[in-house]
Write a protein that holds these residues in place. Structure first.
Motif, PDB file in Angstrom:
ATOM      1  N   ALA A  43      -3.141  -1.854   4.821  1.00 14.00           N
ATOM      2  CA  ALA A  43      -2.007  -2.146   3.943  1.00 14.00           C
ATOM      3  C   ALA A  43      -2.437  -3.098   2.835  1.00 14.00           C
ATOM      4  O   ALA A  43      -3.186  -4.050   3.068  1.00 14.00           O
ATOM      5  CB  ALA A  43      -0.868  -2.764   4.753  1.00 14.00           C
ATOM      6  N   GLY A  44      -2.000  -2.824   1.621  1.00 15.21           N
ATOM      7  CA  GLY A  44      -2.298  -3.701   0.494  1.00 15.21           C
ATOM      8  C   GLY A  44      -3.690  -3.535  -0.079  1.00 15.21           C
ATOM      9  O   GLY A  44      -4.134  -4.329  -0.898  1.00 15.21           O
ATOM     10  N   GLY A  46      -4.700  -1.157  -2.049  1.00 15.19           N
ATOM     11  CA  GLY A  46      -4.687  -0.586  -3.401  1.00 15.19           C
ATOM     12  C   GLY A  46      -4.608   0.931  -3.437  1.00 15.19           C
ATOM     13  O   GLY A  46      -4.761   1.529  -4.509  1.00 15.19           O
ATOM     14  N   LYS A  47      -4.330   1.560  -2.302  1.00 12.83           N
ATOM     15  CA  LYS A  47      -4.297   3.026  -2.250  1.00 12.83           C
ATOM     16  C   LYS A  47      -3.195   3.590  -3.152  1.00 12.83           C
ATOM     17  O   LYS A  47      -3.436   4.508  -3.930  1.00 12.83           O
ATOM     18  CB  LYS A  47      -4.068   3.504  -0.798  1.00 12.83           C
ATOM     19  CG  LYS A  47      -5.096   2.994   0.196  1.00 12.83           C
ATOM     20  CD  LYS A  47      -4.833   3.514   1.614  1.00 12.83           C
ATOM     21  CE  LYS A  47      -3.498   3.124   2.207  1.00 12.83           C
ATOM     22  NZ  LYS A  47      -3.338   1.668   2.422  1.00 12.83           N
ATOM     23  N   THR A  49      -1.650   2.011  -5.584  1.00  8.41           N
ATOM     24  CA  THR A  49      -1.959   1.626  -6.966  1.00  8.41           C
ATOM     25  C   THR A  49      -2.959   2.607  -7.575  1.00  8.41           C
ATOM     26  O   THR A  49      -2.810   3.051  -8.719  1.00  8.41           O
ATOM     27  CB  THR A  49      -2.527   0.198  -7.001  1.00  8.41           C
ATOM     28  OG1 THR A  49      -1.617  -0.673  -6.339  1.00  8.41           O
ATOM     29  CG2 THR A  49      -2.730  -0.279  -8.426  1.00  8.41           C
TER      30      THR A  49
HETATM   31  N1  LIG Z   1       4.790  -3.955  -8.420  1.00  7.91           N
HETATM   32  C1  LIG Z   1       3.866  -4.798  -8.002  1.00  7.91           C
HETATM   33  N2  LIG Z   1       3.780  -6.048  -8.474  1.00  7.91           N
HETATM   34  C2  LIG Z   1       2.838  -6.908  -8.059  1.00  7.91           C
HETATM   35  N3  LIG Z   1       1.916  -6.615  -7.128  1.00  7.91           N
HETATM   36  C3  LIG Z   1       1.951  -5.398  -6.606  1.00  7.91           C
HETATM   37  C4  LIG Z   1       2.907  -4.410  -6.996  1.00  7.91           C
HETATM   38  N4  LIG Z   1       2.671  -3.290  -6.300  1.00  7.91           N
HETATM   39  C5  LIG Z   1       1.633  -3.556  -5.502  1.00  7.91           C
HETATM   40  N5  LIG Z   1       1.190  -4.822  -5.669  1.00  7.91           N
HETATM   41  C6  LIG Z   1       0.079  -5.474  -4.978  1.00  7.91           C
HETATM   42  O1  LIG Z   1      -1.060  -4.657  -5.129  1.00  7.91           O
HETATM   43  C7  LIG Z   1      -1.848  -4.664  -3.965  1.00  7.91           C
HETATM   44  C8  LIG Z   1      -2.115  -3.252  -3.547  1.00  7.91           C
HETATM   45  O2  LIG Z   1      -0.879  -2.626  -3.201  1.00  7.91           O
HETATM   46  P1  LIG Z   1      -0.758  -1.072  -2.874  1.00  7.91           P
HETATM   47  O3  LIG Z   1       0.693  -0.774  -2.779  1.00  7.91           O
HETATM   48  O4  LIG Z   1      -1.559  -0.311  -3.841  1.00  7.91           O
HETATM   49  O5  LIG Z   1      -1.454  -1.021  -1.437  1.00  7.91           O
HETATM   50  P2  LIG Z   1      -1.538   0.184  -0.388  1.00  7.91           P
HETATM   51  O6  LIG Z   1      -2.968   0.322  -0.028  1.00  7.91           O
HETATM   52  O7  LIG Z   1      -0.844   1.376  -0.917  1.00  7.91           O
HETATM   53  O8  LIG Z   1      -0.773  -0.403   0.872  1.00  7.91           O
HETATM   54  P3  LIG Z   1       0.157   0.340   1.987  1.00  7.91           P
HETATM   55  O9  LIG Z   1      -0.771   0.968   2.963  1.00  7.91           O
HETATM   56  O10 LIG Z   1       0.930  -0.770   2.591  1.00  7.91           O
HETATM   57  O11 LIG Z   1       1.043   1.322   1.257  1.00  7.91           O
HETATM   58  C9  LIG Z   1      -1.078  -5.499  -2.938  1.00  7.91           C
HETATM   59  O12 LIG Z   1      -1.651  -6.765  -2.914  1.00  7.91           O
HETATM   60  C10 LIG Z   1       0.322  -5.550  -3.505  1.00  7.91           C
HETATM   61  O13 LIG Z   1       0.942  -6.767  -3.151  1.00  7.91           O
END
Ligand SMILES: Nc1ncnc2c1ncn2[C@@H]1O[C@H](COP(=O)(O)OP(=O)(O)OP(=O)(O)O)[C@@H](O)[C@H]1O
Ligand SMILES: [Mg+2]
Length: 256
Positions: A43-44, A46-47, A49
């Protein structure tokens, strides 16, 4: 040699910042056409993003900027002259929570095609049948296309959402963000089966929290951690002999 793989998407030291904070730290990666790229990571990492960078959905967040390059068929999608409306038709996205539109199954599928000007009933009927078949939903709904999409089960609604993406004629790339996270095993299997057929026509990027799903369906797998791409390679290699210890810890469940 003529059988060199076609690079559909190329990231070159691509960085994504929100409020000056880097969320992607310089990703260099080639995504090969007609294959499924699995994207895994905690989690978190960046996937999401990463996925949202590929069709510029991240642009909708306030105070963002990018560095580096992200090429689709060799063209920089962040170039000021690049057509974002056309980009989103070429690069479609399926989200974790299936949300059918509050209209009939038929209208859910033809929503996009109608917006892009297709009016002929015969053509629309054809799109509905093709898209629902490709999403492995046709047999379950063919006799009730006028029923509200909201009356389908969650697993069926997710396949309806997939059909809606597939109805876009310009579609080339399908992005999926944990598309099976709320689904039962049978609905999950149907989505996975659909993807393995669809890769003949499209390039597919599948973000999943379920490493077993990546191992089952992805040809290549990329492992993300804290905004970095740790490694990317053939799925079999990533799951058996990865180069990086952190990848190994994650895929064997020893992470954190
Ligand atoms: N709108 C936003 N504003 C600020 N930070 C953000 C935003 N969206 C995501 N982040 C930050 O970017 C980082 C990556 O988030 P992301 O959603 O891409 O992770 P993920 O790998 O998809 O996680 P998960 O498995 O929980 O979905 C995290 O630290 C998150 O807090
Ligand atoms: Mg996510």
């Amino acid at each position: 040699m003529s059988d060199a793989p076609t690079i559909k998407i190329a990231l070159k030291n691509f960085k994504f910042f929100q409020e000056r904070k880097p969320l992607l730290n310089g990703i260099t990666l080639d995504v090969v056409a007609n294959r499924i790229l699995g994207v895994i990571g905690p989690a978190g990492s960046g996937k999401t993003t990463f996925l949202r960078s590929l069709n510029r959905l991240n642009d909708l967040m306030p105070d963002t900027h990018i560095e580096g390059q992200l090429l689709l068929d060799g063209e920089d999608i962040y170039h000021p002259g690049f057509n974002v409306v056309s980009l989103r038709k070429r690069v479609g996205m399926l989200f974790a929570l299936p949300v059918a539109l509050p209209m009939s199954i038929y209208e859910n599928v033809v929503y996009g095609p109608r917006l892009s000007g297709i009016r002929k009933r015969e053509r629309l009927d054809q799109i509905v049948e093709q898209s629902l078949k490709a999403a492995f939903l046709w047999d379950e709904v063919k006799d009730r296309l006028q029923m509200s999409g909201l009356r389908l089960s969650g697993g069926q609604q997710q396949r309806l959402c997939l059909a809606r993406v597939l109805a876009m004629e310009e579609l080339e790339v399908i992005l999926l963000d944990e598309p099976c996270s709320g689904l039962d095993p049978i609905s999950t299997a149907k989505i996975e089966e659909a993807l393995t057929v669809l890769k003949q026509k499209y390039t597919i990027i599948l973000v999943t929290n379920n490493t077993k799903q990546a191992a089952r369906v992805a040809d290549d797998t990329a492992f993300f951690l804290l905004g970095d791409l740790i490694e990317c390679g053939k799925t079999e290699k990533i799951f058996t002999v990865p180069d990086d210890k952190r990848t190994n810890d994650y895929v064997t469940g020893r992470f954190g």
